[in-house]
Design a protein around this motif. Structure first.
Motif, short mmCIF file in Angstrom:
data_model
loop_
_atom_site.label_atom_id
_atom_site.label_comp_id
_atom_site.label_asym_id
_atom_site.label_seq_id
_atom_site.Cartn_x
_atom_site.Cartn_y
_atom_site.Cartn_z
N ASN A 111 0.81 -1.23 0.00
CA ASN A 111 0.00 0.00 0.00
C ASN A 111 0.84 1.27 0.00
O ASN A 111 0.37 2.33 0.42
CB ASN A 111 -0.97 0.02 1.19
N THR A 112 2.08 1.17 -0.48
CA THR A 112 2.98 2.32 -0.49
C THR A 112 3.87 2.30 -1.74
O THR A 112 4.29 1.24 -2.18
CB THR A 112 3.91 2.29 0.76
N TYR A 113 4.10 3.48 -2.30
CA TYR A 113 5.14 3.62 -3.32
C TYR A 113 6.22 4.52 -2.74
O TYR A 113 5.97 5.32 -1.83
CB TYR A 113 4.58 4.19 -4.64
N LEU A 114 7.43 4.38 -3.23
CA LEU A 114 8.57 5.11 -2.69
C LEU A 114 9.17 6.06 -3.72
O LEU A 114 9.02 5.86 -4.91
CB LEU A 114 9.67 4.12 -2.25
N ASN A 164 -0.51 10.44 2.69
CA ASN A 164 -1.63 10.34 1.75
C ASN A 164 -1.59 11.41 0.69
O ASN A 164 -2.35 11.36 -0.29
CB ASN A 164 -2.97 10.43 2.50
N LEU A 165 -0.74 12.40 0.87
CA LEU A 165 -0.65 13.54 -0.04
C LEU A 165 0.47 13.37 -1.05
O LEU A 165 1.56 12.90 -0.72
CB LEU A 165 -0.44 14.84 0.75
N PHE A 166 0.21 13.77 -2.28
CA PHE A 166 1.24 13.73 -3.32
C PHE A 166 2.30 14.79 -3.04
O PHE A 166 1.98 15.93 -2.70
CB PHE A 166 0.62 13.97 -4.70
N SER A 167 3.56 14.42 -3.18
CA SER A 167 4.66 15.36 -2.95
C SER A 167 5.21 15.88 -4.27
O SER A 167 5.46 15.11 -5.20
CB SER A 167 5.78 14.66 -2.17
N LEU A 202 0.85 9.32 -12.85
CA LEU A 202 0.80 7.95 -12.35
C LEU A 202 0.76 7.94 -10.82
O LEU A 202 -0.05 7.23 -10.22
CB LEU A 202 2.01 7.16 -12.84
N ALA A 203 1.61 8.73 -10.20
CA ALA A 203 1.64 8.79 -8.73
C ALA A 203 0.32 9.29 -8.17
O ALA A 203 -0.16 8.81 -7.14
CB ALA A 203 2.80 9.67 -8.26
N LEU A 204 -0.29 10.25 -8.85
CA LEU A 204 -1.59 10.76 -8.40
C LEU A 204 -2.66 9.67 -8.45
O LEU A 204 -3.49 9.56 -7.56
CB LEU A 204 -2.00 11.96 -9.26
N ARG A 205 -2.61 8.83 -9.49
CA ARG A 205 -3.57 7.72 -9.55
C ARG A 205 -3.26 6.66 -8.50
O ARG A 205 -4.17 5.99 -8.00
CB ARG A 205 -3.60 7.12 -10.97
N PHE A 206 -1.99 6.49 -8.15
CA PHE A 206 -1.65 5.63 -7.01
C PHE A 206 -2.37 6.11 -5.75
O PHE A 206 -2.95 5.32 -5.01
CB PHE A 206 -0.15 5.63 -6.77
N HIS A 207 -2.32 7.41 -5.51
CA HIS A 207 -3.01 7.96 -4.35
C HIS A 207 -4.52 7.76 -4.45
O HIS A 207 -5.17 7.39 -3.46
CB HIS A 207 -2.68 9.45 -4.20
N ASN A 208 -5.09 8.00 -5.62
CA ASN A 208 -6.52 7.81 -5.80
C ASN A 208 -6.93 6.36 -5.57
O ASN A 208 -8.07 6.07 -5.16
CB ASN A 208 -6.94 8.26 -7.20
N PHE A 209 -5.99 5.45 -5.83
CA PHE A 209 -6.22 4.01 -5.63
C PHE A 209 -6.13 3.63 -4.15
O PHE A 209 -6.61 2.58 -3.74
CB PHE A 209 -5.18 3.23 -6.45
N GLY A 210 -5.52 4.51 -3.36
CA GLY A 210 -5.41 4.25 -1.92
C GLY A 210 -4.00 4.04 -1.41
O GLY A 210 -3.81 3.75 -0.23
N LEU A 211 -3.00 4.22 -2.28
CA LEU A 211 -1.62 4.08 -1.83
C LEU A 211 -1.15 5.35 -1.13
O LEU A 211 -1.69 6.44 -1.35
CB LEU A 211 -0.68 3.80 -3.01
N GLN A 212 -0.13 5.19 -0.31
CA GLN A 212 0.57 6.32 0.26
C GLN A 212 1.93 6.45 -0.42
O GLN A 212 2.47 5.47 -0.93
CB GLN A 212 0.77 6.13 1.77
N GLY A 213 2.45 7.66 -0.41
CA GLY A 213 3.78 7.89 -0.95
C GLY A 213 4.76 8.12 0.18
O GLY A 213 4.46 8.81 1.15
#
Length: 265
Positions: A111-114, A164-167, A202-213
């Motif tokens: 549930n996380t991308y780095l 939960n916020l895009f950086s 892509l990262a924004l859609r990761f967040h919309n999917f429920g991932l955290q960065g």
């Protein structure tokens, strides 16, 4: 957990050679490396062939015809073929810190991308860089700027938490994620043509999917080799696509990776 290092490139074998050298000397190798080649000439293919015999792991070359800047397309094609369940991504103009792969794998979690730091190598240093084939840098090395980003302090990196916020510090040249999450949002949006916004969208859609960065500050470092800026003729159009993703909280892009899944090279 098997991992795949994806390196995107286009017609700069001189830089790619240094990136591959830095991959060869990693403290922890991935299970495979795939070069996502956006239409380079035979010189790049020859370089990759030379490196194949040096690596103890598979080094694969995924290529398509040069029809302009189609980074989203070639990355989708390459990642679709990845055997690793975890994807670590870099660009062919970014030399990897010797612990780059190890750092990303250390913090890999569900549930996380780095994303890590990018240090810039200055234009005035390029002659020395390529002459000496330098792949090791420290905070006080010659030829770099943004020196604090070059500090490798694993102890300090633990204080950076997932969000939960895009950086805005996110860069697609230094990121990692589970392939299953990439597939779940249908990968890169191939409506992006030309430079700009394909990675952040892509990262924004990761967040919309429920991932955290999670930013892995003081670990996961790359050294970006200076080059002239790419054409930004499509930036306004690409920016509008990204704004729609934000407004509509889009998760799945229609024109994505699904068309390549199941294919073999």
């Amino acid at each position: 957990m098997k991992s795949t290092l994806i390196i995107s490139t286009y017609n700069w074998p001189q830089a790619l050679e240094l990136v591959l050298l830095s991959a060869f000397y990693q403290s922890q190798l991935p299970d495979e490396i795939i070069i996502a080649d956006d239409g380079s000439t035979q010189e790049t293919a020859q370089l990759i062939e030379e490196f194949k015999s040096k690596f103890s792991i598979p080094l694969r070359h995924v290529w398509h015809e040069d029809e302009g800047f189609r980074k989203s397309v070639i990355l989708n094609k390459a990642i679709a073929q990845a055997q690793g369940e975890y994807i670590i991504q870099a660009d062919g103009d970014c030399i990897l810190h010797s612990n780059y792969v190890e750092d990303h794998l250390h913090y890999a979690q569900k549930n996380t991308y780095l994303f890590g730091s990018r240090v810039n190598i200055q234009e005035s240093y390029l002659e020395t860089l390529f002459k000496e084939k330098q792949i090791r840098f420290k905070a006080f090395s010659k030829g770099i700027k943004k020196r604090t980003r070059a500090l490798h302090f694993p102890f300090l990196s633990q204080f950076y938490k997932a969000s939960n916020l895009f950086s805005k510090k996110y860069r697609g040249c230094n990121t990692s994620y589970f392939k299953s999450d990439f597939v779940a949002v249908n990968g890169y949006n191939e409506d992006f043509k030309g430079w700009g916004r394909e990675d952040s969208e892509l990262a924004l859609r990761f967040h919309n999917f429920g991932l955290q960065g999670k930013r892995i500050r003081y670990r996961g470092i790359v050294f970006h080799i200076y080059h002239n800026e790419k054409s930004k003729s499509r930036l306004e159009i690409n920016n509008d696509i990204e704004l729609q993703t934000i407004a509509n909280k889009t998760v799945w892009c229609k024109n994505g990776v699904d068309k390549y899944l199941g294919e073999t090279n």
